[in-house]
Scaffold this motif. Structure first.
Motif, mmCIF file in Angstrom:
data_model
loop_
_atom_site.group_PDB
_atom_site.id
_atom_site.type_symbol
_atom_site.label_atom_id
_atom_site.label_comp_id
_atom_site.label_asym_id
_atom_site.label_seq_id
_atom_site.Cartn_x
_atom_site.Cartn_y
_atom_site.Cartn_z
ATOM 1 N N LYS A 127 45.558 -51.810 7.901
ATOM 2 C CA LYS A 127 46.024 -50.483 8.320
ATOM 3 C C LYS A 127 46.797 -50.501 9.630
ATOM 4 N N ASN A 128 46.955 -51.662 10.245
ATOM 5 C CA ASN A 128 47.789 -51.751 11.444
ATOM 6 C C ASN A 128 49.240 -51.531 11.067
ATOM 7 N N ASP A 129 50.049 -51.168 12.038
ATOM 8 C CA ASP A 129 51.473 -51.016 11.810
ATOM 9 C C ASP A 129 52.202 -51.926 12.795
ATOM 10 N N PRO A 130 52.664 -53.085 12.378
ATOM 11 C CA PRO A 130 52.635 -53.626 11.014
ATOM 12 C C PRO A 130 51.293 -54.285 10.681
ATOM 13 N N PRO A 131 50.999 -54.422 9.380
ATOM 14 C CA PRO A 131 49.776 -55.111 8.957
ATOM 15 C C PRO A 131 49.789 -56.557 9.449
ATOM 16 N N LYS A 132 48.597 -57.091 9.736
ATOM 17 C CA LYS A 132 48.542 -58.452 10.267
ATOM 18 C C LYS A 132 47.181 -59.081 10.048
ATOM 19 N N LEU A 133 47.137 -60.401 10.259
ATOM 20 C CA LEU A 133 45.889 -61.125 10.395
ATOM 21 C C LEU A 133 45.711 -61.395 11.885
ATOM 22 N N SER A 134 44.562 -61.024 12.434
ATOM 23 C CA SER A 134 44.220 -61.380 13.808
ATOM 24 C C SER A 134 43.375 -62.640 13.738
ATOM 25 N N ILE A 135 43.788 -63.664 14.450
ATOM 26 C CA ILE A 135 43.141 -64.969 14.353
ATOM 27 C C ILE A 135 42.732 -65.426 15.746
ATOM 28 N N GLU A 136 41.495 -65.868 15.882
ATOM 29 C CA GLU A 136 41.066 -66.466 17.140
ATOM 30 C C GLU A 136 40.363 -67.775 16.834
ATOM 31 N N VAL A 137 40.945 -68.860 17.345
ATOM 32 C CA VAL A 137 40.373 -70.183 17.206
ATOM 33 C C VAL A 137 39.656 -70.495 18.519
ATOM 34 N N VAL A 138 38.427 -70.996 18.431
ATOM 35 C CA VAL A 138 37.645 -71.306 19.633
ATOM 36 C C VAL A 138 37.091 -72.726 19.532
ATOM 37 N N SER A 139 36.996 -73.362 20.693
ATOM 38 C CA SER A 139 36.424 -74.708 20.729
ATOM 39 C C SER A 139 34.935 -74.617 21.037
ATOM 40 N N GLY A 140 34.263 -75.734 20.850
ATOM 41 C CA GLY A 140 32.903 -75.869 21.349
ATOM 42 C C GLY A 140 32.962 -75.990 22.861
ATOM 43 N N CYS A 141 31.845 -76.302 23.472
ATOM 44 C CA CYS A 141 31.760 -76.430 24.925
ATOM 45 C C CYS A 141 31.998 -77.887 25.322
ATOM 46 N N TYR A 142 32.944 -78.086 26.215
ATOM 47 C CA TYR A 142 33.282 -79.419 26.708
ATOM 48 C C TYR A 142 32.863 -79.580 28.162
ATOM 49 N N LYS A 143 32.651 -80.820 28.546
ATOM 50 C CA LYS A 143 32.415 -81.183 29.942
ATOM 51 C C LYS A 143 33.638 -81.955 30.416
ATOM 52 N N VAL A 144 34.107 -81.658 31.634
ATOM 53 C CA VAL A 144 35.257 -82.396 32.165
ATOM 54 C C VAL A 144 34.821 -83.805 32.546
ATOM 55 N N PRO A 145 35.760 -84.769 32.556
ATOM 56 C CA PRO A 145 35.423 -86.125 32.987
ATOM 57 C C PRO A 145 34.863 -86.131 34.413
ATOM 58 N N GLU A 146 34.045 -87.120 34.702
ATOM 59 C CA GLU A 146 33.408 -87.260 36.015
ATOM 60 C C GLU A 146 34.446 -87.149 37.136
ATOM 61 N N GLY A 147 34.132 -86.355 38.144
ATOM 62 C CA GLY A 147 35.019 -86.215 39.298
ATOM 63 C C GLY A 147 36.114 -85.176 39.138
ATOM 64 N N GLN A 148 36.210 -84.542 37.967
ATOM 65 C CA GLN A 148 37.246 -83.519 37.751
ATOM 66 C C GLN A 148 36.589 -82.141 37.670
#
Length: 153
Positions: A127-148
């Motif tokens: 029912k949106n104008d224009p019609p659409k698919l709303s898409i959200e891609v999400v990652s899991g939880c990451y840890k940054v490398p040591e010291g970053q």
């Protein structure tokens, strides 16, 4: 990803937020290819968010929201049906499918890909104008490398 039991994203490994962002854009591109109807995608970039219950200086997840606008409104149903059948054939597990609680009763598909440590929520907004698919891609939880520390963007 879409763990229904808690708000905590599963641990996905060690990486930088820019590397995870690049990988998530490739996942989004793969989903776009599975849609299989003519149309256009919105131009949006991934963002970084905190992981619930984890140190925001060292842990992060990435999200990539975008929309798909079919060339013809009648192709919206076709696109959603293609995704419903093609995602499982490409390693995704559909964890929820059906009408949401909105007054428009939008069809929503939620799926996880354990191998890619990602989840996706796709909402058909007829029912949106224009019609659409709303898409959200999400990652899991990451840890940054040591010291970053986590790069924000």
């Amino acid at each position: 990803m879409t763990d229904k039991e808690s708000d905590k994203a599963p641990f996905a490994g060690t990486s930088t937020s820019s590397d995870v962002s690049d990988a998530l854009e490739k996942v989004s591109s793969g989903i776009y290819d599975l849609i299989g109807v003519k149309g256009r995608a919105s131009d949006s970039r991934p963002g970084v968010s905190e992981c619930s219950g984890r140190d925001p200086k060292t842990h992060f997840s990435v999200f990539h929201p975008w929309s798909f606008y079919p060339a013809s409104a009648s192709d919206l149903d076709v696109a959603m049906e293609r995704l419903k059948s093609a995602l499982p054939q490409n390693g995704w597990k559909i964890v929820e499918y059906g009408s949401d609680n909105s007054k428009n009763k939008n069809t929503t598909l939620i799926a996880d890909h354990d191998g890619k440590k990602t989840g996706v929520k796709i909402t058909q907004r007829t029912k949106n104008d224009p019609p659409k698919l709303s898409i959200e891609v999400v990652s899991g939880c990451y840890k940054v490398p040591e010291g970053q520390t986590v790069e924000q963007f």
